[in-house]
Design an enzyme around this catalytic site. Sequence first.
Site, PDB file in Angstrom:
ATOM      1  N   ARG A   1      52.021  39.131  45.794  1.00  0.00           N
ATOM      2  CA  ARG A   1      51.235  38.436  46.935  1.00  0.00           C
ATOM      3  C   ARG A   1      51.265  36.386  46.746  1.00  0.00           C
ATOM      4  NH1 ARG A   1      46.261  39.178  43.826  1.00  0.00           N
ATOM      5  NH2 ARG A   1      44.986  37.375  45.212  1.00  0.00           N
TER       6      ARG A   1
ATOM      7  N   ASP B   1      34.094  37.477  27.676  1.00  0.00           N
ATOM      8  CA  ASP B   1      35.142  37.163  27.742  1.00  0.00           C
ATOM      9  C   ASP B   1      34.671  35.859  29.508  1.00  0.00           C
ATOM     10  OD1 ASP B   1      37.554  36.072  28.069  1.00  0.00           O
ATOM     11  OD2 ASP B   1      38.265  38.135  29.027  1.00  0.00           O
ATOM     12  N   LYS B   2      35.223  35.365  29.759  1.00  0.00           N
ATOM     13  CA  LYS B   2      34.952  34.129  30.155  1.00  0.00           C
ATOM     14  C   LYS B   2      36.256  33.795  31.611  1.00  0.00           C
ATOM     15  CE  LYS B   2      36.181  30.095  31.814  1.00  0.00           C
ATOM     16  NZ  LYS B   2      37.865  29.217  31.790  1.00  0.00           N
ATOM     17  N   HIS B   3      36.256  33.809  32.642  1.00  0.00           N
ATOM     18  CA  HIS B   3      37.385  33.277  33.639  1.00  0.00           C
ATOM     19  C   HIS B   3      37.384  32.557  34.526  1.00  0.00           C
ATOM     20  CE1 HIS B   3      41.600  35.176  34.340  1.00  0.00           C
ATOM     21  NE2 HIS B   3      41.063  35.306  35.896  1.00  0.00           N
ATOM     22  N   SER B   4      38.069  32.097  35.422  1.00  0.00           N
ATOM     23  CA  SER B   4      38.141  31.314  36.283  1.00  0.00           C
ATOM     24  C   SER B   4      39.197  31.780  37.199  1.00  0.00           C
ATOM     25  CB  SER B   4      38.992  29.396  35.242  1.00  0.00           C
ATOM     26  OG  SER B   4      39.076  28.628  36.640  1.00  0.00           O
TER      27      SER B   4
ATOM     28  N   THR C   1      46.544  29.493  31.050  1.00  0.00           N
ATOM     29  CA  THR C   1      46.088  29.368  29.708  1.00  0.00           C
ATOM     30  C   THR C   1      47.045  29.401  28.747  1.00  0.00           C
ATOM     31  OG1 THR C   1      43.394  29.664  30.460  1.00  0.00           O
ATOM     32  CG2 THR C   1      43.888  30.299  28.100  1.00  0.00           C
TER      33      THR C   1
ATOM     34  N   LYS D   1      41.701  43.245  35.288  1.00  0.00           N
ATOM     35  CA  LYS D   1      42.560  42.823  34.011  1.00  0.00           C
ATOM     36  C   LYS D   1      40.929  43.081  33.188  1.00  0.00           C
ATOM     37  CE  LYS D   1      43.990  39.757  36.278  1.00  0.00           C
ATOM     38  NZ  LYS D   1      44.972  38.454  37.083  1.00  0.00           N
ATOM     39  N   LYS D   2      39.855  42.148  33.218  1.00  0.00           N
ATOM     40  CA  LYS D   2      38.944  41.917  32.585  1.00  0.00           C
ATOM     41  C   LYS D   2      38.079  43.683  32.656  1.00  0.00           C
ATOM     42  CE  LYS D   2      39.711  38.466  32.166  1.00  0.00           C
ATOM     43  NZ  LYS D   2      39.999  37.387  31.073  1.00  0.00           N
TER      44      LYS D   2
ATOM     45  N   SER E   1      41.731  41.873  41.226  1.00  0.00           N
ATOM     46  CA  SER E   1      43.373  41.624  40.461  1.00  0.00           C
ATOM     47  C   SER E   1      42.818  40.911  39.197  1.00  0.00           C
ATOM     48  CB  SER E   1      43.751  40.254  41.461  1.00  0.00           C
ATOM     49  OG  SER E   1      44.616  39.789  40.580  1.00  0.00           O
TER      50      SER E   1
END
Length: 435
Positions: free
Chosen positions: A170, A82-85, A122, A189-190, A185
């Site tokens: 938040r 996976d990839k996340h920003s 996304t 999830k990841k 956070s």
Amino acid sequence: MNHLTAAEMIAIKRDGGALDRQMIEDLVSGITDNSLSDAQVGAFAMAVRIRGMNIDETVLLTDAMRRSGTNISWNLDGPVVDKHSTGGVGDTVSLMLAPMLAACGAFVPMISGRGLGHTGGTTDKMESIPGYITSPTDDRFHEIVRTVGCAIIGQTNDLAPADRRLYSIRDVTGTVESIPLICSSILSKKLASGTNVLAMNVTTGGGAFMSNLEDACELAKTITDVAQGAGVKCHSLVTDMDQPLGSAAGNALEVQYALNYLQGTREDRMHQVVIALGAMVLVDSGLASDAQSAVMALEKSLSSGLALEKFAQMVTALGGPADFVESSANYLVKASVVRNVTADVSGWVSGVRAKEIGMTVVVLGGGRTQPGAPINWSVGVNQLPSVGDKVEPSTVIAQVHAATEDAASIAEKRIRAAISVSETAVVPRKVLIDN
Ligand code: URA
């Protein structure tokens, strides 16, 4: 076990103390089962925002939030990646990288987020494809990841529910910009989504949640350390978000941008980020032996058309049109008003303020000012310039896509204020800052 009240635990953090495992477990249970009120959750978030957390507390918070809901397990014939920003404007990386990684042999169950503040999401972008379902059943999600190799969906109800509640509080209490809260956070999830490998894009600059470079580097290090501690191979890249990453911002416009990229139209800054993140994933997952062969594999996924094919298969599998890739212009909603904004002086672009561009999209209706509000997928801005570009008075510095002439005029004014032009040449900004 002697349990403290919520008020007592919040006061410990308020006064700069460290919370132990039991306290963090109790606070997260209270967030998940609603026994903590919104006021208490907000007070807890503010205490953490101001006092911070040490690495042990951050690990405990991440783990408790991960366990607040379902944990997905995968039984696949290859690495789950996976990839996340951490958030940005014109950041379309996920839309291209998920199918590229699938084309290279990885499985990519990408659980994405919605737009937040001035940043795009996304999930919202994918929903601008008619028929595309971002909340498939668990079985269907598994099936698509197994057969296509990638599926970009939205956050499910039972994945890290503690984060969903804490995050929404938040968002409205000025407590987003906190290293332990962002880290827990994202990683709750990841980790719950069962990934083995994670590439993080930690953005910095005016359009990022961590505008200061030092904080962004600390966030990158914290996320990497906590993820690796939890058994996930993780590397982080710190990238520039002072200007939008790509030249388009807005949901349907970014989907078209991603398609153009997969079909061969590439902008250098975006391409550098896609390739750098993709190479980290391929090396960490063992699909490439080194960075050079990873880059070659990623380039091949594009030149062979396989990444585009994976994107098309994912769209169809999730309910979108079978001919979406060939006929996207017939499917993506178009704004009623399209207006070119031209430069009024000659010179070199010295700034394209990402936060202001992101807020322009929100004001046009492409983002939300209230949680859960509907959005207009057609609106946004494209053809944005990059810092260092030479412009003349006739050069288009943005194309505004708006629902009305009045909205276009408001957007045009904001965009003119966001883009500055210098009389002397300007050096382009480096996009890859640290890794
Ligand atoms: N994205 C998340 O999912 N959480 C944060 O706190 C910030 C960005």
